[in-house]
Design an enzyme around this catalytic site. Structure first.
Site, PDB file in Angstrom:
ATOM      1  N   HIS A 307       6.993  -5.955   7.368  1.00 47.38           N
ATOM      2  CA  HIS A 307       8.166  -5.559   6.574  1.00 47.38           C
ATOM      3  C   HIS A 307       7.780  -5.514   5.105  1.00 47.38           C
ATOM      4  CE1 HIS A 307      12.225  -5.439   4.968  1.00 47.38           C
ATOM      5  NE2 HIS A 307      12.589  -5.050   6.174  1.00 47.38           N
ATOM      6  N   ASP A 364      13.606  -4.471  14.228  1.00 47.33           N
ATOM      7  CA  ASP A 364      13.472  -3.483  15.314  1.00 47.33           C
ATOM      8  C   ASP A 364      12.733  -4.001  16.529  1.00 47.33           C
ATOM      9  OD1 ASP A 364      13.064  -1.238  12.635  1.00 47.33           O
ATOM     10  OD2 ASP A 364      14.767  -1.296  14.006  1.00 47.33           O
TER      11      ASP A 364
HETATM   12  C1  SDX Z   1      12.899  -1.258   8.921  1.00 46.66           C
HETATM   13  O1  SDX Z   1      12.909  -1.816   4.038  1.00 46.66           O
HETATM   14  C2  SDX Z   1      13.779  -2.248   4.879  1.00 46.66           C
HETATM   15  O2  SDX Z   1      14.604  -3.077   4.543  1.00 46.66           O
HETATM   16  C3  SDX Z   1      13.712  -1.624   6.258  1.00 46.66           C
HETATM   17  C4  SDX Z   1      14.577  -2.252   7.328  1.00 46.66           C
HETATM   18  C5  SDX Z   1      16.054  -2.071   7.035  1.00 46.66           C
HETATM   19  O3  SDX Z   1      16.838  -2.892   7.526  1.00 46.66           O
HETATM   20  O4  SDX Z   1      16.402  -1.041   6.409  1.00 46.66           O
HETATM   21  O5  SDX Z   1      14.274  -3.637   7.433  1.00 46.66           O
HETATM   22  C6  SDX Z   1      14.326  -1.599   8.691  1.00 46.66           C
HETATM   23  O6  SDX Z   1      12.484  -0.168   8.603  1.00 46.66           O
HETATM   24  C7  SDX Z   1      11.990  -2.320   9.493  1.00 46.66           C
HETATM   25  C8  SDX Z   1      10.504  -1.841   9.584  1.00 46.66           C
HETATM   26  C9  SDX Z   1      10.338  -1.039  10.859  1.00 46.66           C
HETATM   27  N1  SDX Z   1       9.000  -0.417  10.919  1.00 46.66           N
HETATM   28  C10 SDX Z   1       8.051  -0.858  11.772  1.00 46.66           C
HETATM   29  O7  SDX Z   1       8.184  -1.807  12.541  1.00 46.66           O
HETATM   30  C11 SDX Z   1       6.763  -0.023  11.754  1.00 46.66           C
HETATM   31  C12 SDX Z   1       5.542  -0.942  11.739  1.00 46.66           C
HETATM   32  N2  SDX Z   1       5.513  -1.622  10.445  1.00 46.66           N
HETATM   33  C13 SDX Z   1       4.823  -1.005   9.384  1.00 46.66           C
HETATM   34  O8  SDX Z   1       4.347   0.255   9.447  1.00 46.66           O
HETATM   35  C14 SDX Z   1       4.902  -1.692   8.023  1.00 46.66           C
HETATM   36  O9  SDX Z   1       4.836  -3.031   8.229  1.00 46.66           O
HETATM   37  C15 SDX Z   1       6.101  -1.338   7.173  1.00 46.66           C
HETATM   38  C16 SDX Z   1       6.241   0.137   7.023  1.00 46.66           C
HETATM   39  C17 SDX Z   1       7.349  -1.903   7.767  1.00 46.66           C
HETATM   40  C18 SDX Z   1       5.883  -1.987   5.816  1.00 46.66           C
HETATM   41  O10 SDX Z   1       4.802  -1.377   5.241  1.00 46.66           O
HETATM   42  P1  SDX Z   1       4.311  -1.747   3.752  1.00 46.66           P
HETATM   43  O11 SDX Z   1       5.200  -2.736   3.114  1.00 46.66           O
HETATM   44  O12 SDX Z   1       4.056  -0.455   3.032  1.00 46.66           O
HETATM   45  O13 SDX Z   1       3.017  -2.528   4.022  1.00 46.66           O
HETATM   46  P2  SDX Z   1       1.595  -1.843   4.170  1.00 46.66           P
HETATM   47  O14 SDX Z   1       1.680  -0.626   5.036  1.00 46.66           O
HETATM   48  O15 SDX Z   1       1.004  -1.706   2.809  1.00 46.66           O
HETATM   49  O16 SDX Z   1       0.808  -2.973   5.022  1.00 46.66           O
HETATM   50  C19 SDX Z   1       0.147  -4.058   4.374  1.00 46.66           C
HETATM   51  C20 SDX Z   1      -1.021  -4.384   5.312  1.00 46.66           C
HETATM   52  C21 SDX Z   1      -1.918  -3.176   5.571  1.00 46.66           C
HETATM   53  O17 SDX Z   1      -3.203  -3.683   5.914  1.00 46.66           O
HETATM   54  P3  SDX Z   1      -4.325  -3.854   4.707  1.00 46.66           P
HETATM   55  O18 SDX Z   1      -4.384  -2.523   3.959  1.00 46.66           O
HETATM   56  O19 SDX Z   1      -3.814  -4.993   3.836  1.00 46.66           O
HETATM   57  O20 SDX Z   1      -5.605  -4.193   5.426  1.00 46.66           O
HETATM   58  O21 SDX Z   1      -0.519  -4.785   6.602  1.00 46.66           O
HETATM   59  C22 SDX Z   1      -0.955  -3.844   7.572  1.00 46.66           C
HETATM   60  C23 SDX Z   1      -1.353  -2.579   6.834  1.00 46.66           C
HETATM   61  O22 SDX Z   1      -2.326  -1.857   7.583  1.00 46.66           O
HETATM   62  N3  SDX Z   1       0.197  -3.615   8.465  1.00 46.66           N
HETATM   63  C24 SDX Z   1       0.120  -3.512   9.795  1.00 46.66           C
HETATM   64  C25 SDX Z   1       1.451  -3.362  10.231  1.00 46.66           C
HETATM   65  N4  SDX Z   1       2.274  -3.358   9.174  1.00 46.66           N
HETATM   66  C26 SDX Z   1       1.494  -3.501   8.082  1.00 46.66           C
HETATM   67  N5  SDX Z   1      -0.944  -3.548  10.642  1.00 46.66           N
HETATM   68  C27 SDX Z   1      -0.644  -3.420  11.952  1.00 46.66           C
HETATM   69  N6  SDX Z   1       0.601  -3.276  12.467  1.00 46.66           N
HETATM   70  C28 SDX Z   1       1.677  -3.245  11.630  1.00 46.66           C
HETATM   71  N7  SDX Z   1       2.905  -3.102  12.116  1.00 46.66           N
END
Ligand code: SDX
Length: 429
Positions: A307, A364
């Site tokens: 998140h 989710d």
């Molecule tokens: C919602 O914003 C809100 O409030 C949203 C929400 C709402 O109520 O409106 O809460 C609802 O959208 C919840 C999120 C649902 N999405 C997912 O479950 C999809 C999977 N999650 C991600 O793609 C990710 O975690 C996000 C999009 C939710 C957040 O992404 P960020 O904040 O941009 O973080 P990032 O992509 O920069 O990740 C930081 C690190 C990265 O690795 P490094 O570059 O540090 O090595 O964490 C890793 C990412 O690769 N990472 C994941 C991951 N999520 C982040 N690695 C594997 N699996 C994941 N799910």
């Protein structure tokens, strides 16, 4: 004592005011940065950038706190109705008896949609994704109510548009479902409350009597409350930016529905179930999928994990996980996917990659398991998210207008070609 932040650029020192929020959050007000220094900031995904000051929702990502207008979601999910919470988010206070009955009465009497909209559904192909249908239908509402097209009309007119939207979104959502089932639509019943009416429009059939299961109704009420707002998330920010151009509420929310559809945002609840089912079909080797999620050469991510704000736990996920156990037990549903989800959570939370990055189950991760138990098809899961998030989007849009906020128009750093002259085609490489 007013705090300031000092910035030294090209040997010159500048001061900018520091803003302190109601929960002591700190922000540097850079509204005059470019005018005074010629510099802008750059912040991909606005990870460090506040776009507004809002009184609607407070969340603390480090401590897993989420409050709507000061009330915790734990209390609201247990004690309130979804319409009470909708009123709270939109108008700022919990309604008294008179206010709630007026709000319910007004919404109940706006649940019908124009009969012409049936032909819109007939034009969609069978199996059309309900989010694509819903986004189109909500935008189309602005053509049936031309007085909604001016967001600066009287408070009474704006309130009517708000009530129409809250009333008609469930009707259109249910019609999208009936379109794909090939079933006749079910008209709204004014004698039912919000959740009961939605469930009847979804699941009633002309060939049998229908009465919503109170367990299902209560679970739906709780899920809608937990999804109702989440401050400046991707779709709420979209609703604000679209609305900031003076676009009407229906079009602004239609854009929010489109943003929510993305699998990184609300579309994740559908992607989670699809992921868990793939893991099940693949033999349930959880470590293999966790390793895939960690592999930077693999685009796969653990859907429902991580998140932007919550870096310890998403308080909604904790409530929904508990509710999943309760609802499935009460309904006598034994869903192996729930066991896979719980095991996957354990494997991931014992893996340093996830712990170091603060990646925990989000809203989710477990919600789809309850939707399945309520017989809601997977491609309707994000529609359910939109149903819940609607009052939040409305509250954000209304607050932005009441504060007379400027049109949203970010800056950029240009990295393209410098000036060059046109070359006739026979002189190009
Ligand atoms: C919602 O914003 C809100 O409030 C949203 C929400 C709402 O109520 O409106 O809460 C609802 O959208 C919840 C999120 C649902 N999405 C997912 O479950 C999809 C999977 N999650 C991600 O793609 C990710 O975690 C996000 C999009 C939710 C957040 O992404 P960020 O904040 O941009 O973080 P990032 O992509 O920069 O990740 C930081 C690190 C990265 O690795 P490094 O570059 O540090 O090595 O964490 C890793 C990412 O690769 N990472 C994941 C991951 N999520 C982040 N690695 C594997 N699996 C994941 N799910």
């Amino acid at each position: 004592m007013s705090e300031t932040a000092r910035l030294i650029l090209d040997g010159k020192e500048y001061e900018f005011p520091v803003i302190t929020g109601a929960e002591n959050e700190k922000a540097i007000d850079i509204s005059k940065l470019r005018a005074t220094t010629g510099y802008i900031t750059l912040d991909y995904g606005f990870k460090n950038t506040g776009s507004t000051q809002s009184a609607i929702t407070y969340l603390d990502g480090e401590n897993g706190i989420l409050r709507y207008r000061g009330y915790t979601i734990e209390e609201l999910a247990e004690k309130a109705s979804f319409l009470e919470v909708s009123y709270l988010l939109i108008y700022g206070e919990l309604p008294n008896t008179k206010q709630l009955s007026y709000f319910q009465e007004s919404i109940t009497h706006h649940t019908l949609v124009h009969e012409n909209m049936k032909s819109f559904f007939e034009a969609f192909p069978p199996g059309a994704h309900p989010m694509g249908m819903l986004s189109s239908m909500i935008s189309s509402l602005s053509t049936f109510y031309p007085d909604s097209q001016n967001p600066n009309r009287s408070v009474v007119d704006i309130e009517k548009t708000i009530h129409r939207l809250i009333a008609k979104l469930p009707t259109l959502a249910a019609q999208a479902y009936k379109h794909n089932m090939g079933h006749p639509i079910v008209y709204p019943s004014n004698d039912l409350d919000y959740c009961g009416n939605f469930l009847k429009m979804m699941f009633a059939l002309p060939t049998e009597d229908y009465e919503a299961n109170p367990i299902v109704e209560s679970a739906l009420n709780k899920l809608l409350i937990l999804h109702a707002d989440h401050e400046q998330n991707c779709s709420a920010a979209t609703v604000r930016v679209v609305g900031s151009s003076q676009a009407n509420l229906f079009s602004s929310v239609s854009a929010g529905i489109a943003a929510l559809w993305g699998p990184l945002h609300g579309g994740a609840n559908q992607a989670v179930i699809e992921m868990l089912e793939s893991i099940k079909e693949d033999g349930g080797n959880l470590q293999k999928w966790v390793d895939k999620a960690k592999d930077k050469t693999d685009s796969f991510r653990l859907m429902g994990f991580g998140h932007r704000v919550y870096k310890n736990f998403d308080p909604r996920a904790k409530i929904i996980k508990k509710a999943a156990d309760e609802v499935l037990a009460q309904l006598g549903v034994d869903d192996p996917v729930l066991d896979i989800a719980k095991e996957l959570e354990q494997v991931a939370l014992n893996d340093p990659y996830f712990v170091e990055r603060g990646l925990y189950p989000n809203v989710d991760f477990y919600s789809g398991i309850i939707y399945r138990a309520l017989n809601i098809p997977t491609d309707m899961f994000t529609v359910m998210f939109a149903l819940g998030r609607l009052p939040g989007w409305i509250a954000q849009w209304k607050e932005m207008h009441e504060n007379n906020e400027p049109i949203g128009r970010p800056r950029q750093v240009y990295i393209g070609a410098n000036e060059r002259s046109y070359l006739p085609i026979d002189q190009r490489g």
